[in-house]
Design a protein around this motif. Structure first.
Motif, short mmCIF file in Angstrom:
data_model
loop_
_atom_site.label_atom_id
_atom_site.label_comp_id
_atom_site.label_asym_id
_atom_site.label_seq_id
_atom_site.Cartn_x
_atom_site.Cartn_y
_atom_site.Cartn_z
N LEU A 284 0.61 -0.87 0.17
CA LEU A 284 0.40 0.48 0.27
C LEU A 284 0.63 1.44 0.08
CD1 LEU A 284 -2.76 -0.89 2.67
CD2 LEU A 284 -3.18 -1.41 0.09
N HIS A 285 0.82 1.72 -0.54
CA HIS A 285 1.33 3.35 -1.20
C HIS A 285 0.48 4.74 -0.72
CE1 HIS A 285 5.22 1.75 -3.51
NE2 HIS A 285 3.43 0.90 -3.82
N GLU A 286 0.77 5.06 0.62
CA GLU A 286 -0.40 6.06 0.93
C GLU A 286 -0.10 7.65 -0.06
OE1 GLU A 286 -2.26 7.81 4.92
OE2 GLU A 286 -0.56 6.00 5.32
N LEU A 287 -1.03 8.35 -0.51
CA LEU A 287 -1.58 9.43 -0.90
C LEU A 287 -0.85 10.72 0.17
CD1 LEU A 287 -3.58 8.72 -3.59
CD2 LEU A 287 -1.79 8.68 -3.99
N GLY A 288 -0.84 11.50 -0.26
CA GLY A 288 -0.72 12.50 0.48
C GLY A 288 -1.74 13.32 0.36
N GLN A 289 -2.11 14.76 1.18
CA GLN A 289 -3.76 15.37 0.92
C GLN A 289 -3.46 16.47 -0.18
OE1 GLN A 289 -6.04 14.82 3.48
NE2 GLN A 289 -4.39 13.37 3.44
N SER A 290 -2.16 17.02 -0.99
CA SER A 290 -2.02 17.72 -1.66
C SER A 290 -1.92 16.59 -2.99
CB SER A 290 -1.07 18.73 -1.08
OG SER A 290 -0.04 17.87 -1.41
N PRO A 291 -2.69 18.05 -4.13
CA PRO A 291 -2.18 17.28 -5.68
C PRO A 291 -0.59 17.17 -5.87
CG PRO A 291 -3.89 19.17 -5.69
CD PRO A 291 -3.44 19.18 -3.76
N GLU A 292 -0.04 17.92 -5.24
CA GLU A 292 1.28 17.88 -5.72
C GLU A 292 2.13 16.17 -4.85
OE1 GLU A 292 -0.37 21.70 -6.09
OE2 GLU A 292 0.44 20.93 -4.04
N GLU A 293 1.49 16.39 -3.45
CA GLU A 293 2.06 15.49 -2.89
C GLU A 293 1.65 13.72 -3.65
OE1 GLU A 293 2.63 16.61 1.75
OE2 GLU A 293 0.40 16.14 0.62
N ARG A 294 -0.06 14.12 -4.08
CA ARG A 294 -0.17 12.87 -4.70
C ARG A 294 1.00 12.51 -6.27
NH1 ARG A 294 -6.36 13.76 -4.83
NH2 ARG A 294 -5.62 14.93 -6.39
N MET A 295 0.58 13.20 -7.19
CA MET A 295 1.76 13.50 -8.13
C MET A 295 2.70 12.68 -7.48
SD MET A 295 1.05 14.15 -11.01
CE MET A 295 2.53 13.79 -12.72
N MET A 296 3.57 13.01 -7.28
CA MET A 296 4.76 12.63 -6.77
C MET A 296 4.61 11.04 -5.79
SD MET A 296 7.02 14.14 -3.14
CE MET A 296 7.52 15.41 -4.15
N SER A 297 3.42 10.52 -5.05
CA SER A 297 3.33 9.00 -5.14
C SER A 297 3.02 8.35 -6.27
CB SER A 297 2.09 9.03 -4.17
OG SER A 297 2.58 7.99 -3.59
N PHE A 298 2.09 8.78 -7.17
CA PHE A 298 2.19 7.98 -8.21
C PHE A 298 3.33 8.27 -9.00
CE2 PHE A 298 -2.13 10.68 -8.86
CZ PHE A 298 -2.75 8.97 -7.93
N THR A 299 4.04 8.97 -9.46
CA THR A 299 5.78 9.09 -10.13
C THR A 299 6.46 8.23 -9.28
OG1 THR A 299 5.10 11.51 -10.77
CG2 THR A 299 7.55 10.66 -11.03
N GLU A 300 6.80 8.38 -8.18
CA GLU A 300 7.16 7.28 -7.46
C GLU A 300 6.96 5.80 -7.49
OE1 GLU A 300 7.66 8.82 -2.79
OE2 GLU A 300 8.84 10.67 -3.39
N VAL A 301 6.04 5.49 -7.09
CA VAL A 301 5.66 4.09 -7.76
C VAL A 301 5.83 3.55 -8.55
CG1 VAL A 301 3.65 2.38 -8.28
CG2 VAL A 301 3.99 3.86 -5.33
#
Length: 300
Positions: free
Chosen positions: A53-70
């Motif tokens: 599981l990869h928890e997404l951050g609260q902001s759109p920027e944090e979400r984009m970073m999680s998508f990219t890293e995975v």
């Protein structure tokens, strides 16, 4: 070769059942979640050794970073996008969440795939609600309109090169461990309490498909032999709401107190199901309505 897949919406009804099947089939599953995953069936009893599981951050920027890293680290061969925010009849206060969950969330995911991933199979859950009175496109609700808006964005990403898209237009899914409070939950609750359910006149046709058949449609869509396109996922056996309640009572032996006509139909009620243009090739539903009701009730 290791089979790796990324998934959104794992905490939902379809997503939790689908993740279990993917794990059984030997996939390494990476799932993005907005917060910690609820410990509820069916995933509560699944072998989660190959689930990350990869928890997404609260902001759109944090979400984009999680998508990219995975995507960079795990390089999934396919991405299944199930996240959605459903509202049957919207209020003005629903607009931000509809736009974020149904458009921006997926757009960021597509952008991350385009930037970081090789050619990727992208399987999207659409909805039959995009086809009022079987039109090529006529949204029943603002929810359905946002689903279509995302499909239009998806077409752009297909055209620029790295997305191989299969869109599965779902009819109403049902089965065990459904926490959404939908029709069968209402019938079960009314049968227990014996308090009247206020329904519309009940002449609308409903197409219900059992969750195991829905899961197998997504699994089948992973096959490279399934060509890019838009496909309907339907039982093919719609029934009127009145008849459906009779079938439920006969199959379960329960008495459900229903008052038909106690409320009007919803605005733009789908009186007849979408007449599917293309069915998913190589897939057919296996579980009848009566069988599905029995399976559902036995697993409560």
């Amino acid at each position: 070769m290791k089979k790796t897949i990324a998934l959104t919406g794992i905490s939902g009804f379809v997503g939790s059942h689908l993740a279990c099947q993917l794990l059984k089939d030997g996939w390494e599953v990476h799932a993005w979640v907005r917060r910690s995953l609820p410990n509820r069936a069916p995933l509560a009893t699944a072998d989660r050794s190959q689930l990350t599981l990869h928890e997404l951050g609260q902001s759109p920027e944090e979400r984009m970073m999680s998508f990219t890293e995975v995507l960079m680290e795990h390089k999934p061969q396919a991405v299944i996008h199930l996240v959605t925010h459903f509202v049957g009849v919207h209020q003005s206060s629903d607009l931000p969440k509809l736009a974020d969950s149904n458009v921006l969330f997926g757009m960021q995911l597509l952008e991350a795939i385009q930037q970081q991933a090789p050619k990727t199979r992208f399987i999207l859950a659409g909805t039959a609600w995009q086809h009022f009175e079987s039109a090529a496109y006529d949204p029943v609700s603002l929810y359905a309109a946002t689903k279509q808006a995302f499909e239009d964005i998806l077409k752009y990403y297909q055209n620029v090169g790295k997305i191989e898209a299969v869109i599965l237009k779902l009819f109403d899914a049902y089965g065990p461990h459904d926490y959404r409070g939908k029709l069968f939950h209402m019938l079960r609750t009314a049968a227990k309490s014996q308090q009247n359910l206020a329904f519309s006149p009940g002449e609308q046709w409903i197409d219900l498909i059992y969750i195991d058949d829905v899961v197998q449609a997504f699994v089948h869509a992973l096959d490279p032999e399934v060509r890019q396109g838009e496909y309907g996922v339907s039982s093919g056996q719609p029934v009127r709401l009145k008849e459906l309640i009779q079938i439920y009572q006969k199959t379960t032996g329960k008495t459900v107190p229903v008052e038909f006509g106690a409320r009007p139909y919803r605005p733009r009620e789908m009186m007849t199901p979408w007449k599917i243009g293309n069915r998913l090739p190589g897939w057919n539903p296996q579980i009848s309505l009566e069988q599905g009701i029995c399976l559902m009730e036995n697993e409560l």
